[in-house]
Enzyme design. Structure first.
Site, PDB file in Angstrom:
ATOM      1  N   ASP A 132      -4.708 -94.357  -8.809  1.00  0.00           N
ATOM      2  CA  ASP A 132      -5.794 -93.379  -8.826  1.00  0.00           C
ATOM      3  C   ASP A 132      -5.319 -92.035  -9.353  1.00  0.00           C
ATOM      4  OD1 ASP A 132      -7.381 -95.296  -7.659  1.00  0.00           O
ATOM      5  OD2 ASP A 132      -7.252 -94.449  -5.636  1.00  0.00           O
ATOM      6  N   MET A 133      -6.231 -91.292  -9.909  1.00  0.00           N
ATOM      7  CA  MET A 133      -5.931 -89.964 -10.435  1.00  0.00           C
ATOM      8  C   MET A 133      -5.304 -89.069  -9.360  1.00  0.00           C
ATOM      9  SD  MET A 133      -8.618 -87.357 -12.254  1.00  0.00           S
ATOM     10  CE  MET A 133      -8.364 -85.586 -12.275  1.00  0.00           C
TER      11      MET A 133
END
Length: 300
Positions: A132-133
């Site tokens: 995930d970012m």
């Protein structure tokens, strides 16, 4: 053309034919067909029938003289890359929190893959998996598209393991270890979010408590599946939201998401050897863990 030259070392007195060895190395059937009809597998410099037994210390040459499954390139990025491990075929980088693993559009140049594109200079990166970012930590990237299907098969067979550390708020009691087996699907109220839902995709997470007090716990997490936001959703559903999670934690935010992909273990392609790579958490996350848990013992 991508060429791989391997000195074969027999394991446990195995006697494998060329065909069986290619299968063991997780090479797709279609590629095995190309190798055979194009005579692009050589044993000690010569082509042999696929029923030929490969002997200990034989030199196996694989000529990937056919198109790969994918050939996506990226615009060069602008940020430096924190390289944890690199060889001729792969690179493992420590992604910072807040940076996307890959661009969503062809004209973007601000993701990790863009930065690795610039770093490699004369080569190109090929994505094996993503995080995930908001998550920081290790990302495995191939330097050739021909290894991506092999790593994908390792992901499917669970021979490529990803291990995380997470600092969570304890809004409910937690056992010292356990398995969360709950399906995950789209949250109908927010396109950014996922949720536990009966008609979702199978998702399994294993956890172990490393340290805890009455308010926080430091967890070691293992993904048995790889759903979007899996760790964040599973932990929040059990009332153990990850500290500073902007989507799934209602507590006050004091910094970046406290989720770190700290360990990767995988089979080195064309080998029986397992490669284990670990990275240290950032100073900011270390300080946060120490402050919240009042830890005095060094975390590794």
């Amino acid at each position: 053309m991508y060429q791989k030259v391997i000195t074969y070392h027999r394991e446990n007195n195995e006697e494998l034919s060329i065909r069986e060895l290619l299968k063991k190395w997780l090479i797709p059937k279609k590629w095995q067909h190309f190798f055979r009809i194009q005579q692009d597998v050589l044993i000690n410099g010569k082509y042999n029938s696929f029923n030929t037994i490969v002997h200990d210390n034989d030199v196996v040459t694989l000529n990937f003289n056919f198109p790969p499954r994918t050939e996506q390139h990226y615009l060069p990025g602008h940020d430096p890359v924190d390289v944890v491990y690199e060889d001729n075929d792969i690179i493992v980088v420590n992604k910072m929190a807040g940076k996307k693993t890959h661009p969503n559009k062809a004209d973007e140049d601000d993701s990790l893959m863009n930065d690795v594109e610039a770093y490699l200079k004369n080569g190109h990166p090929y994505m094996v998996h993503r995080i995930d970012m908001e998550t920081s930590g290790l990302v495995l990237i191939s330097k050739t598209p021909y290894l991506v299907p092999i790593f994908n098969r390792q992901l499917s067979s669970k021979t490529l393991h990803r291990e995380y550390l997470a600092l969570v708020n304890l809004d409910a009691p937690i056992d010292n270890k356990g398995t969360i087996d709950l399906p995950i699907g789209q949250d109908p109220t927010d396109v950014r979010k996922r949720m536990v839902t009966s008609d979702g995709l199978n998702a399994i997470t294993k956890y172990e408590v490393l340290k805890k007090n009455s308010d926080f716990a430091l967890l070691q997490l293992n993904l048995l599946t790889g759903r979007t936001h899996q760790l964040r959703v599973h932990l929040a559903h059990n009332h153990w939201p990850i500290v500073n999670d902007p989507l799934y934690n209602s507590h006050t935010k004091t910094g970046n998401l406290s989720l770190f992909a700290h360990k990767l273990a995988f089979k080195q392609p064309f080998s029986d050897k397992t490669k284990i790579i670990q990275a240290k958490i950032s100073k900011n996350m270390y300080n946060l863990i120490c402050a919240d848990l009042k830890a005095t013992k060094k975390l590794t």
